[in-house]
Design a protein around this motif. Structure first.
Motif, PDB file in Angstrom:
ATOM      1  N   LYS A   2     -13.499 -58.282  22.310  1.00 25.83           N
ATOM      2  CA  LYS A   2     -13.047 -56.915  22.495  1.00 25.83           C
ATOM      3  C   LYS A   2     -13.032 -56.200  21.143  1.00 25.83           C
ATOM      4  O   LYS A   2     -12.603 -56.761  20.142  1.00 25.83           O
ATOM      5  CB  LYS A   2     -11.650 -56.887  23.110  1.00 25.83           C
ATOM      6  N   LYS A   4     -11.726 -52.683  19.281  1.00 23.81           N
ATOM      7  CA  LYS A   4     -10.967 -51.432  19.303  1.00 23.81           C
ATOM      8  C   LYS A   4     -11.610 -50.492  18.284  1.00 23.81           C
ATOM      9  O   LYS A   4     -11.772 -50.860  17.111  1.00 23.81           O
ATOM     10  CB  LYS A   4      -9.502 -51.682  18.945  1.00 23.81           C
ATOM     11  N   SER A  27     -20.145 -50.468  24.628  1.00 24.47           N
ATOM     12  CA  SER A  27     -19.426 -50.986  25.804  1.00 24.47           C
ATOM     13  C   SER A  27     -20.300 -51.881  26.667  1.00 24.47           C
ATOM     14  O   SER A  27     -19.799 -52.665  27.473  1.00 24.47           O
ATOM     15  CB  SER A  27     -18.876 -49.826  26.639  1.00 24.47           C
ATOM     16  N   GLU A  28     -21.635 -51.790  26.497  1.00 23.95           N
ATOM     17  CA  GLU A  28     -22.539 -52.697  27.206  1.00 23.95           C
ATOM     18  C   GLU A  28     -22.536 -54.085  26.565  1.00 23.95           C
ATOM     19  O   GLU A  28     -22.842 -55.084  27.219  1.00 23.95           O
ATOM     20  CB  GLU A  28     -23.965 -52.136  27.204  1.00 23.95           C
ATOM     21  N   LYS A  29     -22.209 -54.131  25.288  1.00 23.44           N
ATOM     22  CA  LYS A  29     -22.239 -55.393  24.535  1.00 23.44           C
ATOM     23  C   LYS A  29     -20.900 -56.121  24.535  1.00 23.44           C
ATOM     24  O   LYS A  29     -20.846 -57.351  24.584  1.00 23.44           O
ATOM     25  CB  LYS A  29     -22.669 -55.117  23.086  1.00 23.44           C
ATOM     26  N   VAL A  30     -19.814 -55.353  24.430  1.00 31.06           N
ATOM     27  CA  VAL A  30     -18.468 -55.945  24.326  1.00 31.06           C
ATOM     28  C   VAL A  30     -17.476 -55.071  25.083  1.00 31.06           C
ATOM     29  O   VAL A  30     -17.758 -53.919  25.410  1.00 31.06           O
ATOM     30  CB  VAL A  30     -18.015 -56.049  22.845  1.00 31.06           C
ATOM     31  N   ASP A  31     -16.305 -55.633  25.363  1.00 34.25           N
ATOM     32  CA  ASP A  31     -15.209 -54.823  25.895  1.00 34.25           C
ATOM     33  C   ASP A  31     -14.733 -53.886  24.783  1.00 34.25           C
ATOM     34  O   ASP A  31     -14.637 -54.303  23.620  1.00 34.25           O
ATOM     35  CB  ASP A  31     -14.043 -55.707  26.338  1.00 34.25           C
ATOM     36  N   THR A  32     -14.452 -52.653  25.151  1.00 34.36           N
ATOM     37  CA  THR A  32     -14.019 -51.694  24.134  1.00 34.36           C
ATOM     38  C   THR A  32     -12.719 -51.001  24.533  1.00 34.36           C
ATOM     39  O   THR A  32     -12.437 -50.826  25.718  1.00 34.36           O
ATOM     40  CB  THR A  32     -15.086 -50.603  23.894  1.00 34.36           C
ATOM     41  N   GLU A  33     -11.973 -50.624  23.521  1.00 30.19           N
ATOM     42  CA  GLU A  33     -10.816 -49.738  23.693  1.00 30.19           C
ATOM     43  C   GLU A  33     -11.008 -48.622  22.682  1.00 30.19           C
ATOM     44  O   GLU A  33     -11.156 -48.878  21.487  1.00 30.19           O
ATOM     45  CB  GLU A  33      -9.514 -50.490  23.439  1.00 30.19           C
ATOM     46  N   LYS A  52     -13.145 -42.021  30.244  1.00 34.70           N
ATOM     47  CA  LYS A  52     -12.113 -43.077  30.277  1.00 34.70           C
ATOM     48  C   LYS A  52     -11.456 -43.264  28.911  1.00 34.70           C
ATOM     49  O   LYS A  52     -10.535 -44.070  28.762  1.00 34.70           O
ATOM     50  CB  LYS A  52     -12.749 -44.399  30.713  1.00 34.70           C
ATOM     51  N   TYR A  53     -11.910 -42.505  27.899  1.00 31.39           N
ATOM     52  CA  TYR A  53     -11.423 -42.714  26.545  1.00 31.39           C
ATOM     53  C   TYR A  53     -10.080 -42.010  26.310  1.00 31.39           C
ATOM     54  O   TYR A  53      -9.842 -40.909  26.802  1.00 31.39           O
ATOM     55  CB  TYR A  53     -12.443 -42.200  25.519  1.00 31.39           C
TER      56      TYR A  53
END
Length: 339
Positions: A2, A4, A27-33, A52-53
């Motif tokens: 993930k 951030k 966001s295609e590669k990793v989970d993001t916040e 969603k941000y």
């Protein structure tokens, strides 16, 4: 894994959409916040309200040129007053990285990242770098630029950190478009152009055998020609750039790079009021690549323009599969994050 990420870059689509493209590929590669710093009342607030941000709004203004104008005193004070708010918010969010794409909102965010020892990454869209990105470049881990000629404008001691990535292209599609008649797209940027809107009316009236599509930026269009279709804004430019015969545009960095990326035969009429004549330098890239013409606004002649359009629409369009610069940026950032 993930990640951030805090992001700043907006006011115009030229700063906003490259950032969004990078976020989409990340966001295609990793989970993001994501925490996105916006400017109160500007384009990014509207666009990101549907995303969603998480966002955080700042009440700041850009500097008037020339920089030494007395009118800039309250504007500079606003930027410095917001620095404490940014620092506090960034500390609370505690991102792994900060990514900025220029514009005055980027400076307090990038500076706060440096003070908090958070890795900072910069992307510059224009040939001539903006003031915020130049000032922040010494604090950045990596500096991504759209054009190789941009490197010359950065300080010598940061050049080893520069990567010529290109300008991220946002791939938003509503389906393939097919035009039976030669079709010319006229785009005045995210804010529109009264000059190009008027020009669209004149061209549509003079060239009845061609179809025209105008992105007006929401500005008033004073004609109703049958062969002119008007949209206040086009959010699926990807579909149009792949389908039109040629384009007439301003010289914003994102527009220019998209024309180059999709190899669109083009006529660029740069807005000469842009900061540090950015648009003129951007437009020269179209001439350099032999994709089309640059014409200064005061030198526009309707008959000459018609002749140039007739030449450009005869060119065969080739749609090539190219690597999106957003992917290059994401790959480089993830290399650093994974260290």
């Amino acid at each position: 894994m993930k990640v951030k990420i805090a992001v700043a870059g907006g006011v115009t689509g030229g700063h906003l959409y490259p950032a969004l493209s990078v976020l989409e590929f990340l966001s295609e590669k990793v989970d993001t916040e994501v925490l996105y710093f916006t400017v109160k009342g500007k384009l990014e607030e509207k666009v990101l309200s549907e995303s969603k941000y998480r966002t955080y709004s700042l009440n700041v203004q850009g500097l008037i040129r020339p920089i030494y104008s007395f009118k800039n005193i309250p504007r500079v004070l606003k930027i410095f007053n917001n620095k404490k708010r940014v620092l506090k918010k960034l500390k609370e969010f505690n991102p792994d990285i900060v990514f900025v794409t220029g514009g005055y909102v980027s400076y307090p965010v990038g500076l706060s990242a440096y003070k908090l020892n958070i890795p900072l990454y910069i992307h510059e869209q224009n040939v001539i770098p903006g003031l915020s990105n130049l000032k922040l470049s010494k604090f950045a881990e990596k500096i991504f630029v759209s054009f190789e000629s941009s490197i010359d404008y950065f300080p010598e001691d940061v050049k080893e950190k520069i990567i010529v990535s290109g300008n991220p292209v946002r791939i938003k599609t509503k389906g393939e478009l097919k035009f039976e008649t030669p079709t010319i797209l006229i785009v005045g940027g995210s804010g529109g152009s009264e000059f190009l809107n008027e020009l669209a009316c004149k061209l549509a009236n003079k060239m009845k055998n061609y179809n025209f599509i105008l992105s007006s930026g929401g500005k008033k269009v004073k004609c109703k020609e049958k062969n002119l279709k008007v949209f206040p804004y086009i959010d699926n430019m990807y579909d149009y750039y792949r389908s039109i015969s040629c384009a007439i545009t301003r010289g914003g960095a994102t527009t220019i790079y998209e024309l180059l990326y999709f190899e669109v035969p083009s006529i660029v009429i740069p807005w000469e009021g842009s900061t540090e004549s950015h648009q003129i330098e951007n437009a020269k890239q179209i001439v350099k690549s032999k994709l089309g013409y640059m014409i200064k606004e005061k030198e526009v002649n309707l008959n000459d323009l018609v002749s140039k359009i007739e030449i450009l629409v005869q060119r065969e369009r080739k749609i090539l599969n190219k690597k999106n610069p957003a992917k290059i940026i994401v790959e480089e950032i993830l290399k650093e994050v994974k260290k």
